[in-house]
Each structure stands twice: as C-alpha cells, then as structure tokens.
Design a protein around this motif. Structure first.
Motif, PDB file in Angstrom:
ATOM      1  N   GLU A   1      44.688  53.242  53.187  1.00 18.18           N
ATOM      2  CA  GLU A   1      45.640  54.028  52.376  1.00 18.18           C
ATOM      3  C   GLU A   1      46.974  54.195  53.100  1.00 18.18           C
TER       4      GLU A   1
ATOM      5  N   GLN B   1      45.482  45.097  48.154  1.00 17.88           N
ATOM      6  CA  GLN B   1      46.328  45.263  46.984  1.00 17.88           C
ATOM      7  C   GLN B   1      46.131  46.669  46.419  1.00 17.88           C
ATOM      8  N   ASP B   2      47.114  47.144  45.662  1.00 14.41           N
ATOM      9  CA  ASP B   2      46.943  48.472  45.056  1.00 14.41           C
ATOM     10  C   ASP B   2      46.119  48.345  43.773  1.00 14.41           C
ATOM     11  N   SER B   3      46.111  49.398  42.956  1.00  9.62           N
ATOM     12  CA  SER B   3      45.184  49.391  41.813  1.00  9.62           C
ATOM     13  C   SER B   3      45.772  48.738  40.560  1.00  9.62           C
TER      14      SER B   3
ATOM     15  N   GLY C   1      46.598  45.528  39.916  1.00 12.17           N
ATOM     16  CA  GLY C   1      46.003  44.231  39.568  1.00 12.17           C
ATOM     17  C   GLY C   1      47.061  43.160  39.361  1.00 12.17           C
TER      18      GLY C   1
ATOM     19  N   LYS D   1      40.083  41.380  40.766  1.00 12.71           N
ATOM     20  CA  LYS D   1      40.296  42.788  40.374  1.00 12.71           C
ATOM     21  C   LYS D   1      40.318  43.692  41.596  1.00 12.71           C
ATOM     22  N   PRO D   2      41.275  44.624  41.609  1.00 16.93           N
ATOM     23  CA  PRO D   2      41.327  45.540  42.761  1.00 16.93           C
ATOM     24  C   PRO D   2      40.057  46.395  42.829  1.00 16.93           C
ATOM     25  N   LEU D   3      39.439  46.414  43.974  1.00 20.95           N
ATOM     26  CA  LEU D   3      38.270  47.267  44.209  1.00 20.95           C
ATOM     27  C   LEU D   3      38.646  48.212  45.331  1.00 20.95           C
ATOM     28  N   LYS D   4      38.570  49.493  45.060  1.00 20.91           N
ATOM     29  CA  LYS D   4      38.990  50.479  46.061  1.00 20.91           C
ATOM     30  C   LYS D   4      38.253  50.252  47.388  1.00 20.91           C
TER      31      LYS D   4
ATOM     32  N   ARG E   1      54.098  47.121  41.651  1.00 17.92           N
ATOM     33  CA  ARG E   1      52.875  46.737  42.378  1.00 17.92           C
ATOM     34  C   ARG E   1      53.201  46.595  43.856  1.00 17.92           C
TER      35      ARG E   1
ATOM     36  N   SER F   1      51.479  45.432  47.725  1.00 22.90           N
ATOM     37  CA  SER F   1      50.356  44.812  48.427  1.00 22.90           C
ATOM     38  C   SER F   1      50.720  44.666  49.902  1.00 22.90           C
TER      39      SER F   1
END
Ligand SMILES: O=C(O)CCC(=O)C(=O)O
Ligand SMILES: [Fe+2]
Length: 253
Positions: free
Chosen positions: A2, A138-140, A142, A157-160, A193, A195
């Motif tokens: 984060e 990457q952030d959420s 996509g 797909k972004p996965l936390k 976005r 990243s």
C-alpha cells in the motif's frame, strides 16, 4: 505494498517542476537495498524498504527458476543439454540491476475505440519487458491484459495483496523460451490508474545465452565462467534494447 501505491499517488500530485527534479538512476546502478529499511526517496514505506522486500522476493523467484530447470533436460519435458544448477540465477544476481517505477495513467475520455478496447484506448501498447522479470503491483482499476499462447487477451484482474509477475525477454532468451516473454498491455478503463512495476535484471556482467541447448556441464563451471567465450552480458543486452527504442522514437518524430 500500500505504501508504494500511496507514494505513486502522492508523487503524481506534485507540480511538474518538482517531478522533473527527480533524477533517474543510471542503468548499471545496482540495487543496494537488500538490508535497507528506510523509506528511500519515495516517502514513508514507498521507496527503499519496499524495494528491499522486492529484492527478497526476487531471490525466491530466482531460486524457484533454477529449481524448475534443475530436472533432466533430456527427459520427456526437457529440451536437451544440461540441467541448470539450482542457484544458477541466484548466483548471477548478487548485485542486480533493477528499476522501481511509479506509473500514472490519466483518465481517457474515449474509453472504447469501438473495438472492445483493442485500439484508441490503450494506456500502454502491447509489449514485452526487456529484463529478466517484472514484479508488478497494480491498483484496483484494472486494465492490464496478458496475451495467452492462443493469441487471446486475458484480463489480469487486480487481486488485493497480489503481484503480477511478467517474464521478460532476457529470461526468455536465457531459458531458450522455456519461459516465454509475457506479452501484455494496459487498456484504459476510464479512471486514473496507478501501477508500480519493479523491473529486475541480473548482475551487469552476467552472461546471458540460451541454456540447456549446448550440452554444457553446468556443474563444471564457476558462477562467472559460462565456458562459451561468447554470449552477451546483461548490461549489453539492456543497452541494445534501450538504444533500439530511442532510435525508433527519433525516427518517428
Ligand atoms: O501499468 C501496468 O500495469 C503495466 C506497466 C508495464 O507493462 C510496463 O511498464 O512495462
Ligand atoms: Fe510491461
């Protein structure tokens, strides 16, 4: 993780003049953050500490790579030649060259060029990375897509809490395409976005040449003796690629 993403957001909010004052490292500069817990230049938790953790993760990946190529290459899944020592990549990446980059994709009004995002709305065109591998956060929002062997674009797909690891051209060349470069692109989804890719490369003087083809006995070689008197070093390969890129850009403009 984060912290690095927050650092990217904060950095891109700065005025242009301040951003322009940030100097890029030279290509040959080594990542010297293995034991570095401070926050480097990227703000709290955003720079050096994050990079040190990525280098630790890279070490694990390097070992896994060596292990995966440690089986008998003359067996059913092998391509001939000699088995690769487990520590082959680790021993050639003690002073790796790496780059941590903060990226911002501003919103694009026209998100869809009428072709489902295949043109006119790319945040970043289809490409492969130059180096060994890239650890990408990457952030959420996509938009990252990876091309599979059948030529289809698949959403990554972004996965936390997860990274995307892209195989770079150097690894592909080194493993004689047992690890094929990941073709990827970023399609704009319309919002801001961010990243944070981390491009990892081995030592500048690591000799990169296709493994497991020439039948060379890996166990008979020291870490710096590739025994072929040829091949290109990692630094030479990167320089060629960067020079090629900038020549192309000059010709276009
Ligand atoms: O922003 C992303 O998700 C990908 C960036 C990328 O592929 C690159 O910088 O090489
Ligand atoms: Fe990339």
């Amino acid at each position: 993780m984060e912290g690095a993403m927050d650092a990217a957001r904060r950095f891109f909010r700065l005025d242009l003049e301040t951003k322009m004052r940030v100097r890029r490292r030279k290509m040959r500069d080594e990542c010297d953050d293995r034991d570095n817990d401070d926050d480097g230049g990227g703000g709290k938790g955003g720079g050096g500490g994050y990079q040190a953790e990525l280098i630790e993760l890279s070490d694990k990946l390097l070992l896994a790579l060596g292990r995966s190529l440690n089986h008998d290459p003359n067996g059913p899944s092998g391509g001939g030649g000699a088995a690769v020592a487990e520590d082959y990549f680790v021993s050639r990446s003690r002073k790796p060259m790496c780059t941590l980059r903060l990226l911002h994709y501003p919103p694009v009004d026209d998100c869809d060029g009428g072709d489902g995002g295949a043109s006119g709305s790319l945040g970043c065109g289809a490409h492969t990375d130059y180096g060994l591998f890239t650890i990408l956060q990457q952030d959420s929002i996509g938009g990252l897509q990876v091309r599979n062997r059948g030529g289809r674009w698949i959403d990554a797909k972004p996965l936390k809490g997860s990274f995307v690891i892209n195989v770079g051209d150097m690894l592909s060349r080194w493993t004689n395409s047992e690890y094929a470069s990941t073709v990827h692109r970023v399609v704009s989804r319309g919002g801001d976005r961010y990243s944070v890719p981390f491009f990892f490369n081995p030592d500048f003087d690591a000799v990169v040449k296709p493994l497991r083809k020439e039948g060379l006995e890996e166990s008979e070689r020291g870490p710096d003796d590739d025994g072929d008197g040829g091949g290109q070093t990692a630094l030479e390969i990167l320089k060629d690629r960067y020079n090629g890129t900038f020549t192309k850009i000059e010709m276009k403009s």
